[in-house]
Scaffold this active site. Structure first.
Site, PDB file in Angstrom:
ATOM      1  CG  ASP A  42      -5.614  -7.777  -4.655  1.00 45.27           C
ATOM      2  OD1 ASP A  42      -5.718  -7.434  -3.454  1.00 45.27           O
ATOM      3  OD2 ASP A  42      -6.577  -8.191  -5.333  1.00 45.27           O
ATOM      4  CB  VAL A  43      -2.395  -7.575   0.423  1.00 44.80           C
ATOM      5  CG1 VAL A  43      -1.166  -6.701   0.219  1.00 44.80           C
ATOM      6  CG2 VAL A  43      -3.599  -6.747   0.844  1.00 44.80           C
ATOM      7  N   GLY A  73       0.818  -1.213   0.000  1.00 45.01           N
ATOM      8  CA  GLY A  73       0.000   0.000   0.000  1.00 45.01           C
ATOM      9  C   GLY A  73       0.842   1.249   0.000  1.00 45.01           C
ATOM     10  CB  ALA A  74       4.351   1.663  -0.618  1.00 46.84           C
ATOM     11  N   GLY A  75       1.774   3.285  -2.546  1.00 50.51           N
ATOM     12  CA  GLY A  75       1.666   4.225  -3.654  1.00 50.51           C
ATOM     13  C   GLY A  75       1.390   5.652  -3.238  1.00 50.51           C
ATOM     14  NE  ARG A  76      -4.311   6.617  -2.113  1.00 50.41           N
ATOM     15  CZ  ARG A  76      -5.530   6.842  -2.596  1.00 50.41           C
ATOM     16  NH1 ARG A  76      -5.728   7.835  -3.441  1.00 50.41           N
ATOM     17  NH2 ARG A  76      -6.540   6.063  -2.240  1.00 50.41           N
ATOM     18  CB  SER A 103      -5.863   2.315  13.282  1.00 49.99           C
ATOM     19  OG  SER A 103      -6.695   3.440  13.515  1.00 49.99           O
ATOM     20  CE1 TYR A 121      -8.284   1.206   8.630  1.00 48.52           C
ATOM     21  CE2 TYR A 121      -9.043   2.330  10.614  1.00 48.52           C
ATOM     22  CZ  TYR A 121      -8.067   2.113   9.652  1.00 48.52           C
ATOM     23  OH  TYR A 121      -6.880   2.798   9.723  1.00 48.52           O
ATOM     24  CE  LYS A 147      -5.528  -0.266   9.998  1.00 44.15           C
ATOM     25  NZ  LYS A 147      -4.254  -0.430   9.265  1.00 44.15           N
TER      26      LYS A 147
END
Length: 261
Positions: free
Chosen positions: A63-64, A13-16, A146, A158, A162
């Site tokens: 895709d994880v 998830g490192a694109g942004r 989180s 979510y 977490k």
């Protein structure tokens, strides 16, 4: 010499946002970084930005939710870097809650858990043998949790994912420690990322509830990840580190009511 010279690192998830900041920080300290993201173009853009700053980074769509894709990403990192020393689990999914809990849909619940929790499990499972083979017991997993996993801030699925990730961190830490791999989790509070575009007023309002007077930046989280991934944290495993501006220790509204403020 940077703390991660000679390290191979995979960030999901490192694109942004937080993931991109983590990849940039670790590359800035000398790591070879594989930037993975569901969106391959976004991953390549983030990797290109790292290279422009003089860092070493490659990009790969991943895709994880797909075990084969995860295993291919790990194999790619090992093949390209000759080693895999650090895994950062950042990929997540977060659907908004329905007004009534009972109106929630099974598919959105399952998606949030599958990406956020089971995705991290898939990545750790694929990476662990390579992390255990890293020299000098430097193998490490750092997951992005989180404050939602610690306290009620909404988002049922979510938050459950977490919280589960924090539990997985503890159990996996116990399993991996004899193999020389440390496993820790960073739990951010509200962080100003692209996901808040168009909702800046909400961020401004939230800032007033934080004891330190502001919401977080992706770089705040990246700094904590870099610490836990490094040899500076060589005797730390199985912990959840809140990086939250103090929100978990503050109930300012209730305190004000009790003190008549």
């Amino acid at each position: 010499m940077g703390r991660f010279e000679g390290y191979g690192v995979l960030v999901t998830g490192a694109g942004r946002g937080i993931g991109e900041a983590v990849a940039r920080r670790l590359a800035g300290e000398g790591a070879w970084v594989l930037v993975t993201d569901l969106d391959g173009e976004r991953a390549e853009k983030a990797a290109a930005g790292i290279r422009e700053r003089g860092g070493a980074a490659e990009a790969l769509a991943c895709d994880v939710a797909d075990r084969t894709a995860v295993e291919e990403a790990v194999a790619h990192a090992v093949r390209q870097f000759g080693t895999l020393d650090v895994l950062v689990n950042n990929a997540h999914s977060c659907h908004p809650d329905t007004p009534l809990f009972e109106d929630g849909a099974d598919d959105t619940w399952a998606r949030d858990l599958d990406i956020t929790l089971t995705g991290a499990y898939r990545c750790a499972r694929a990476a662990l043998p390579h992390l255990a083979a890293a020299p000098d017991r430097r193998g490490a997993i750092v997951s992005i949790g989180s404050v939602n996993g610690e306290q009620d801030f909404g988002n049922h699925a979510y938050s459950a994912a977490k919280a589960g990730l924090a539990g997985l961190t503890r159990t996996l830490a116990g399993h991996a420690a004899p193999r020389g791999v440390r496993v820790n989790l960073v739990a951010p509070g509200t962080v100003h990322t692209d996901g808040w575009a168009g909702r800046e007023a909400g961020l401004e309002a939230a800032a007033g509830h934080y004891p330190l007077g502001r919401v977080g930046l992706p770089e705040d989280i990246a700094a904590a990840v870099a610490f836990l991934a490094s040899r500076d944290a060589a005797w730390i495993t199985g912990v959840t580190l809140p990086v939250d501006g103090g929100i978990l220790i503050s109930q300012s509204g209730l305190r004000g009511a009790l003190l008549g403020e």
